[in-house]
Design an enzyme around this catalytic site. Structure first.
Site, short mmCIF file in Angstrom:
data_model
loop_
_atom_site.label_atom_id
_atom_site.label_comp_id
_atom_site.label_asym_id
_atom_site.label_seq_id
_atom_site.Cartn_x
_atom_site.Cartn_y
_atom_site.Cartn_z
N HIS A 38 0.09 -7.52 -8.54
CA HIS A 38 -0.28 -6.29 -7.85
C HIS A 38 0.88 -5.87 -6.98
O HIS A 38 1.62 -6.71 -6.48
CB HIS A 38 -1.52 -6.53 -6.99
CG HIS A 38 -2.20 -5.26 -6.57
ND1 HIS A 38 -3.09 -4.61 -7.39
CD2 HIS A 38 -2.12 -4.53 -5.44
CE1 HIS A 38 -3.54 -3.52 -6.78
NE2 HIS A 38 -2.96 -3.45 -5.59
N LYS A 61 -10.30 -6.70 -4.70
CA LYS A 61 -10.23 -6.41 -6.15
C LYS A 61 -9.72 -7.62 -6.92
O LYS A 61 -10.22 -7.93 -8.00
CB LYS A 61 -9.29 -5.22 -6.40
CG LYS A 61 -9.90 -3.89 -5.98
CD LYS A 61 -8.93 -2.74 -6.18
CE LYS A 61 -7.82 -2.76 -5.17
NZ LYS A 61 -7.23 -1.50 -4.80
N ASP A 95 -14.20 -0.56 -1.81
CA ASP A 95 -12.76 -0.28 -1.82
C ASP A 95 -12.47 1.05 -2.49
O ASP A 95 -11.65 1.83 -2.01
CB ASP A 95 -11.98 -1.38 -2.54
CG ASP A 95 -10.52 -0.99 -2.66
OD1 ASP A 95 -9.85 -0.87 -1.62
OD2 ASP A 95 -10.04 -0.77 -3.79
N ARG A 143 -8.80 6.62 2.82
CA ARG A 143 -7.58 6.24 3.55
C ARG A 143 -6.42 7.13 3.14
O ARG A 143 -5.58 7.50 3.95
CB ARG A 143 -7.23 4.77 3.27
CG ARG A 143 -8.13 3.80 4.01
CD ARG A 143 -7.95 2.38 3.46
NE ARG A 143 -6.59 1.93 3.54
CZ ARG A 143 -6.00 1.12 2.63
NH1 ARG A 143 -6.67 0.69 1.60
NH2 ARG A 143 -4.76 0.76 2.79
N SER A 162 -8.23 -4.44 0.80
CA SER A 162 -8.29 -3.58 -0.39
C SER A 162 -7.76 -4.33 -1.61
O SER A 162 -8.40 -4.39 -2.66
CB SER A 162 -7.47 -2.31 -0.13
OG SER A 162 -7.20 -1.63 -1.32
N1 URA Z 1 -2.82 -1.21 -3.17
C1 URA Z 1 -4.15 -1.34 -2.99
O1 URA Z 1 -4.88 -1.68 -3.91
N2 URA Z 1 -4.65 -1.09 -1.78
C2 URA Z 1 -3.89 -0.72 -0.73
O2 URA Z 1 -4.40 -0.53 0.33
C3 URA Z 1 -2.49 -0.57 -0.93
C4 URA Z 1 -1.98 -0.82 -2.17
#
Ligand code: URA
Length: 430
Positions: free
Chosen positions: A82, A187, A161, A168, A183
């Site tokens: 990620h 996930k 989220d 956000r 966040s």
């Molecule tokens: N990626 C995400 O999934 N969430 C964030 O807050 C920032 C980057």
């Protein structure tokens, strides 16, 4: 307590209890607490922060808001990567097929553009037909067949989220260490991975502008991963200039396809191989980093990674003709030229990211639709020499506020008389 009491508590800098956080998140997801109160809560968190314990509780409350995946039928370690978000960051598109070609199993849950940064889902959806919302059966089948699957968050997957992410984006509350941690980690824990490689971006085009903040975010993320029993590696990488040669959606997808065929930008490939290397090591497919990077390079050189890339696009219903025979789907183009002779000292990636939103590559409001075919080509890198009137950027667009985009791109470039020192693409690994 009423929602407003929790907002006031956090606004005043007090610590929230586990029950407070659970009630807020459950109330938001059930519709009892409206967007405007959660927006105020997010702003209170932005200013007052959350300590690690509160962040872990928020992460768990978010996970509990929806379903969790589990892949018992797929043997071995499930690994994901990620990014905290960058400009021109297309790494996931090429890294997933590379790591899959090396034997990794990757259930990749990606996001949309956030703030000035682009999103993997938007890039994938630039291929007509490509579906990121899949049934559970499809996810399992594609993961088994291709070694990776690219998924978007459905309404029932960490819905807390999904909704807070969109809020956000439009309330100025993205750049918060506890909010980014919860966040991402909600996930990643819920998607059923056992290992995670995090590309933590640092610099003008990142949410973490300096190394101290980047390290603090790394500490929160590593702490959360360990608490959840996830193997983790964090790579802090440079985002002080756009990554690769393009910014946008379709053009970044085409750049990724070219990179998988051996024509990749040097810094993009260095980062991709390193991140893929960690995925391969964490998946126990190689004993050392050297061996893993070598495997990743061979996956590209042999054409195996590109084959998987096309196969995945077909399996997710995308039209591969758009990849094999690139289309010109924009009406206009405009070139931005150097204002003087010298060396490129800086390309402010935040400004470049915002410029891309003005031509339609990203969203200005939660409801905005994007233009998948608009984009920016970056013709120079930090450290390159330029002469006055030499092209630095080309904009491709259909509509939008071109004047503002042009001004931002001109402002993003600093040209100096002396050759500047280039940042390494990788700063640190944790
Ligand atoms: N990626 C995400 O999934 N969430 C964030 O807050 C920032 C980057």
């Amino acid at each position: 307590m009423r929602a407003v009491d929790y907002i006031i508590k956090k606004r005043n800098g007090e610590k929230l209890q586990e029950q407070d956080i659970k009630e807020l998140i459950a109330g938001y997801v059930s519709g009892d607490i409206p967007d405007y109160q959660i927006s105020a809560f997010l702003m209170a968190v932005f200013f007052q922060g959350l300590d690690f314990e509160e962040t872990w509780q928020l992460t768990n409350a978010m996970i509990a808001s929806g379903i969790r995946f589990d892949f018992p039928e797929i043997e071995g370690i499930k690994v994901d990567k990620h990014s905290t978000g960058g400009v021109g960051d297309k790494v996931s598109l090429l890294l997933a097929p590379i790591a899959a070609a090396c034997g990794c199993k990757i259930p990749m849950m990606s996001g949309r553009g956030l703030g000035h940064t682009g999103g993997t889902l938007d890039k994938l959806e630039s291929v007509p037909g490509y579906r990121v919302f899949l049934t559970e059966g499809e996810v399992r089948k594609i993961l088994a067949d291709d070694g990776y699957v690219m998924m978007g968050q459905t309404e029932d997957f960490v819905p807390a989220d999904k909704r807070m992410y969109a809020l956000r984006d439009v309330t100025g509350t993205v750049e918060s260490i506890p909010l980014i941690t919860s966040s991402i980690m909600s996930k990643k824990i819920a998607e059923g991975s056992n290992a995670l490689v995090l590309d933590l971006k640092c610099g003008s085009g990142a949410f973490m502008k300096n190394i101290d903040d980047a390290k603090k975010l790394a500490e929160y993320i590593v702490g959360t991963a360990k608490a959840a029993g996830l193997k983790i590696k964090v790579v802090i990488s440079d985002m002080d200039q756009p990554l690769g040669r393009t910014i946008g959606n379709y053009n970044e997808l085409l750049e990724s396809a070219a990179a998988l065929q051996g024509n990749g930008d040097e810094r993009l490939m260095e980062l991709t191989y390193r991140l893929a290397g960690w995925m391969i090591v964490l998946s126990e497919k190689a004993a050392t980093m050297e061996e893993a990077v070598d495997m990743a390079k061979k996956a590209v050189a042999s054409g195996e990674a590109f084959k998987l890339f096309l196969q995945n696009i077909e399996h997710q219903d995308g039209d591969i003709d758009y990849v094999i025979n690139p289309k010109k789907l924009y009406k206009y183009s405009k070139t931005i030229y150097a204002q003087k002779n010298g060396y490129i000292e800086e390309i402010n990636s935040y400004d470049v990211g915002i410029a891309s939103i003005y031509i339609g590559c990203g969203r200005r409001t939660k409801e905005d639709t994007i233009d998948h075919y608009a984009g920016i080509e970056v013709l120079k890198k930090v450290g390159d020499s330029v002469v006055k009137d030499e092209p630095i950027f080309t904009l491709f667009y259909n509509e939008g506020d071109i004047e503002t985009a042009q001004k931002l791109l001109e402002k993003s470039i600093v040209i100096s008389d002396n050759k500047p020192k280039k940042n390494e693409i990788i700063y640190e690994e944790i």
